[in-house]
Design a protein around this motif. Structure first.
Motif, PDB file in Angstrom:
ATOM      1  N   PRO A  53       0.809  -1.226   0.000  1.00 33.40           N
ATOM      2  CA  PRO A  53       0.000   0.000   0.000  1.00 33.40           C
ATOM      3  C   PRO A  53       0.839   1.272   0.000  1.00 33.40           C
ATOM      4  O   PRO A  53       0.447   2.278  -0.590  1.00 33.40           O
ATOM      5  CB  PRO A  53      -0.824  -0.131   1.288  1.00 33.40           C
ATOM      6  CG  PRO A  53      -0.901  -1.598   1.544  1.00 33.40           C
ATOM      7  CD  PRO A  53       0.418  -2.153   1.077  1.00 33.40           C
ATOM      8  N   SER A  54       2.004   1.254   0.664  1.00 34.44           N
ATOM      9  CA  SER A  54       2.830   2.458   0.712  1.00 34.44           C
ATOM     10  C   SER A  54       3.323   2.835  -0.675  1.00 34.44           C
ATOM     11  O   SER A  54       3.383   4.021  -1.018  1.00 34.44           O
ATOM     12  CB  SER A  54       4.018   2.256   1.655  1.00 34.44           C
ATOM     13  OG  SER A  54       4.856   1.212   1.198  1.00 34.44           O
ATOM     14  N   PHE A  55       3.685   1.826  -1.480  1.00 37.59           N
ATOM     15  CA  PHE A  55       4.118   2.107  -2.849  1.00 37.59           C
ATOM     16  C   PHE A  55       2.966   2.737  -3.638  1.00 37.59           C
ATOM     17  O   PHE A  55       3.146   3.736  -4.338  1.00 37.59           O
ATOM     18  CB  PHE A  55       4.574   0.815  -3.543  1.00 37.59           C
ATOM     19  CG  PHE A  55       4.981   1.005  -4.984  1.00 37.59           C
ATOM     20  CD1 PHE A  55       6.303   1.276  -5.313  1.00 37.59           C
ATOM     21  CD2 PHE A  55       4.040   0.903  -6.014  1.00 37.59           C
ATOM     22  CE1 PHE A  55       6.679   1.458  -6.640  1.00 37.59           C
ATOM     23  CE2 PHE A  55       4.405   1.081  -7.341  1.00 37.59           C
ATOM     24  CZ  PHE A  55       5.727   1.359  -7.649  1.00 37.59           C
ATOM     25  N   GLY A  56       1.775   2.152  -3.524  1.00 37.33           N
ATOM     26  CA  GLY A  56       0.622   2.693  -4.236  1.00 37.33           C
ATOM     27  C   GLY A  56       0.274   4.103  -3.807  1.00 37.33           C
ATOM     28  O   GLY A  56      -0.086   4.945  -4.636  1.00 37.33           O
ATOM     29  N   GLU A  57       0.420   4.369  -2.507  1.00 39.12           N
ATOM     30  CA  GLU A  57       0.114   5.710  -1.999  1.00 39.12           C
ATOM     31  C   GLU A  57       1.087   6.736  -2.567  1.00 39.12           C
ATOM     32  O   GLU A  57       0.687   7.819  -3.015  1.00 39.12           O
ATOM     33  CB  GLU A  57       0.174   5.707  -0.473  1.00 39.12           C
ATOM     34  CG  GLU A  57      -0.109   7.059   0.152  1.00 39.12           C
ATOM     35  CD  GLU A  57       0.044   7.044   1.663  1.00 39.12           C
ATOM     36  OE1 GLU A  57      -0.059   8.114   2.279  1.00 39.12           O
ATOM     37  OE2 GLU A  57       0.290   5.953   2.221  1.00 39.12           O
ATOM     38  N   ILE A  58       2.380   6.391  -2.560  1.00 39.95           N
ATOM     39  CA  ILE A  58       3.381   7.324  -3.083  1.00 39.95           C
ATOM     40  C   ILE A  58       3.222   7.488  -4.590  1.00 39.95           C
ATOM     41  O   ILE A  58       3.362   8.592  -5.134  1.00 39.95           O
ATOM     42  CB  ILE A  58       4.800   6.830  -2.731  1.00 39.95           C
ATOM     43  CG1 ILE A  58       4.990   6.831  -1.213  1.00 39.95           C
ATOM     44  CG2 ILE A  58       5.858   7.717  -3.380  1.00 39.95           C
ATOM     45  CD1 ILE A  58       6.282   6.199  -0.754  1.00 39.95           C
ATOM     46  N   TRP A  59       2.897   6.394  -5.285  1.00 40.03           N
ATOM     47  CA  TRP A  59       2.722   6.456  -6.737  1.00 40.03           C
ATOM     48  C   TRP A  59       1.622   7.433  -7.122  1.00 40.03           C
ATOM     49  O   TRP A  59       1.757   8.218  -8.062  1.00 40.03           O
ATOM     50  CB  TRP A  59       2.423   5.065  -7.282  1.00 40.03           C
ATOM     51  CG  TRP A  59       2.131   5.029  -8.755  1.00 40.03           C
ATOM     52  CD1 TRP A  59       0.908   5.040  -9.364  1.00 40.03           C
ATOM     53  CD2 TRP A  59       3.091   5.014  -9.819  1.00 40.03           C
ATOM     54  NE1 TRP A  59       1.039   5.010 -10.720  1.00 40.03           N
ATOM     55  CE2 TRP A  59       2.367   4.988 -11.036  1.00 40.03           C
ATOM     56  CE3 TRP A  59       4.482   5.000  -9.862  1.00 40.03           C
ATOM     57  CZ2 TRP A  59       2.999   4.969 -12.279  1.00 40.03           C
ATOM     58  CZ3 TRP A  59       5.112   4.975 -11.103  1.00 40.03           C
ATOM     59  CH2 TRP A  59       4.375   4.963 -12.288  1.00 40.03           C
ATOM     60  N   THR A  60       0.507   7.391  -6.409  1.00 37.12           N
ATOM     61  CA  THR A  60      -0.598   8.292  -6.726  1.00 37.12           C
ATOM     62  C   THR A  60      -0.219   9.753  -6.487  1.00 37.12           C
ATOM     63  O   THR A  60      -0.804  10.654  -7.102  1.00 37.12           O
ATOM     64  CB  THR A  60      -1.840   7.952  -5.888  1.00 37.12           C
ATOM     65  OG1 THR A  60      -1.518   8.033  -4.487  1.00 37.12           O
ATOM     66  CG2 THR A  60      -2.337   6.549  -6.193  1.00 37.12           C
ATOM     67  N   LYS A  61       0.769   9.982  -5.623  1.00 41.58           N
ATOM     68  CA  LYS A  61       1.175  11.357  -5.326  1.00 41.58           C
ATOM     69  C   LYS A  61       2.160  11.900  -6.363  1.00 41.58           C
ATOM     70  O   LYS A  61       2.098  13.079  -6.713  1.00 41.58           O
ATOM     71  CB  LYS A  61       1.786  11.433  -3.927  1.00 41.58           C
ATOM     72  CG  LYS A  61       0.786  11.229  -2.801  1.00 41.58           C
ATOM     73  CD  LYS A  61       1.474  11.296  -1.445  1.00 41.58           C
ATOM     74  CE  LYS A  61       0.470  11.122  -0.325  1.00 41.58           C
ATOM     75  NZ  LYS A  61       1.113  11.155   1.011  1.00 41.58           N
ATOM     76  N   ILE A  62       3.074  11.066  -6.823  1.00 37.12           N
ATOM     77  CA  ILE A  62       4.126  11.592  -7.691  1.00 37.12           C
ATOM     78  C   ILE A  62       3.869  11.344  -9.174  1.00 37.12           C
ATOM     79  O   ILE A  62       4.467  12.019 -10.015  1.00 37.12           O
ATOM     80  CB  ILE A  62       5.512  11.025  -7.314  1.00 37.12           C
ATOM     81  CG1 ILE A  62       5.657   9.567  -7.772  1.00 37.12           C
ATOM     82  CG2 ILE A  62       5.778  11.150  -5.834  1.00 37.12           C
ATOM     83  CD1 ILE A  62       7.067   9.039  -7.625  1.00 37.12           C
TER      84      ILE A  62
END
Length: 380
Positions: A53-62
């Motif tokens: 989930p952390s990867f997905g969260e950061i991906w949606t931001k950058i």
């Protein structure tokens, strides 16, 4: 220079996690055993990391897609609307970390190296943010060229009149604007490399290796001492039974072994505590190693992108030197078409590894901060 900062972790010792770190977690972190693995399976670590989930969260931001139908003005590609702030991708914030570590006493080389690691990891995250903005600028920069590639008929080979005059004028204008813009990616000689972070990693690794070796030896001794104590208790129990049987024979009493010669029995929780300590060190060593490898990958990905943009600029100048020559424009567009998918794939891959780096930074800082807080608590 910040004294210290980091993020919490869901370690193998969840019951020991300090309350100051509640609210932050690291998911799908591979569990460690007491035996230290000499290598890390980076391919497996990558597969697990991109599913978290952390990867997905950061991906949606950058990550930002440029719609193909969007009319992008290449002269405005240096304008990034609402750039991400460090605290949006690096958690917890600096203030939270300073508060969590306010009682930590920096009294040895290891603690100082951890603090240095925290400082360098923040600067590394800041450089990753700049690279993320470079990806955004590159997508905007390339969008007009991508649209030009689309206007070239796929079956076109060498027919000079395949492009209309309006299309040639439009292409020339885009090429002219593109040529004036700076390359969004730093060159190999720039100061954007992660040398400070690499140096900090190797200095910390040296201290971690020393502690791991010391902890491994301690666990080994504790286990043998525990086994010896168990054997001693067994002998003592047999002695008591034998004593009861032979108590009527005073001459044989001297033959009864006394438990006073046995070592004291070590509580099992001491061995478990030291084993948990070794697991924490193993986690820290693994996560800092993974982070260092992600940063090396970033270095390898940025330079080809810089060279790709420079190659586009050389192609564009080839047209500009020939002043709206239809054949030259057409040939350059064909070159851009051949490079199109590779360049876009390079951008996506860099963006993926930026997400991995942010997640790895958070995990490494989290585990190290947990380690400091837990052992500060136990030593107080």
């Amino acid at each position: 220079m910040i004294p210290c900062f980091g993020q919490s972790s869901t370690t193998t010792n969840n019951h020991l996690r300090p309350s100051a770190l509640d609210g932050y977690s690291v998911e799908n972190t591979p569990q460690s055993g007491v035996q230290i693995s000499p290598t890390v399976n980076l391919k497996r670590a990558y597969t697990l990391a991109v599913q978290t989930p952390s990867f997905g969260e950061i991906w949606t931001k950058i990550h930002q897609e440029i719609p193909s139908e969007q009319n992008v003005d290449v002269s405005e590609v240096n304008v990034i609307e609402e750039p991400l702030q460090l605290e949006e991708v690096l958690k917890p914030s600096r203030e939270d970390i300073e508060e969590a570590l306010c009682d930590i006493i920096i009294e040895d080389t290891f603690t100082q190296q951890v603090v240095n690691f925290f400082n360098h990891s923040e600067e590394t995250a800041r450089k990753c943010l700049l690279l993320s903005e470079s990806v955004h600028r590159a997508r905007h920069l390339y969008a007009p060229l991508h649209k030009l590639v689309d206007i070239l008929p796929s079956e076109c080979e060498t027919v000079a009149d395949s492009l209309s005059q309006d299309q040639c004028d439009s292409a020339f204008k885009v090429f002219l604007q593109f040529d004036k813009l700076d390359n969004p990616f730093p060159g190999i000689d720039s100061d954007s490399s992660f040398n400070d972070m690499h140096t900090s990693y190797f200095q910390l690794k040296e201290q971690l290796d020393l502690r791991i070796e010391h902890s491994r030896s301690k666990v080994h001794l504790l286990r043998h001492a525990t086994k010896g104590s168990a054997i001693c208790l067994l002998v003592a129990a047999v002695g008591v039974v034998t004593c009861a049987i032979l108590i009527a024979t005073p001459a044989l009493i001297v033959l009864v072994a006394t438990p006073a010669a046995c070592p004291p029995c070590l509580p099992l929780k001491i061995t478990k505590k030291e084993s948990a300590h070794l697991v924490q060190l193993d986690d820290a060593s693994r996560e800092t190693f993974v982070l260092d490898n992600h940063l090396e990958t970033l270095d390898c990905l940025v330079d080809p992108l810089h060279n790709s943009v420079e190659g586009f600029k050389r192609d564009v100048r080839f047209v500009l030197e020939r002043s709206k020559d239809s054949y030259s424009i057409q040939e350059v567009l064909k070159q851009l078409r051949r490079k199109n998918h590779k360049f876009l794939d390079q951008l996506t891959r860099l963006e993926e590894h930026l997400c991995l780096c942010f997640a790895a930074i958070n995990r490494a800082r989290s585990i190290l901060l947990n380690y400091l807080l837990i052992h500060q608590l136990h030593s107080s």
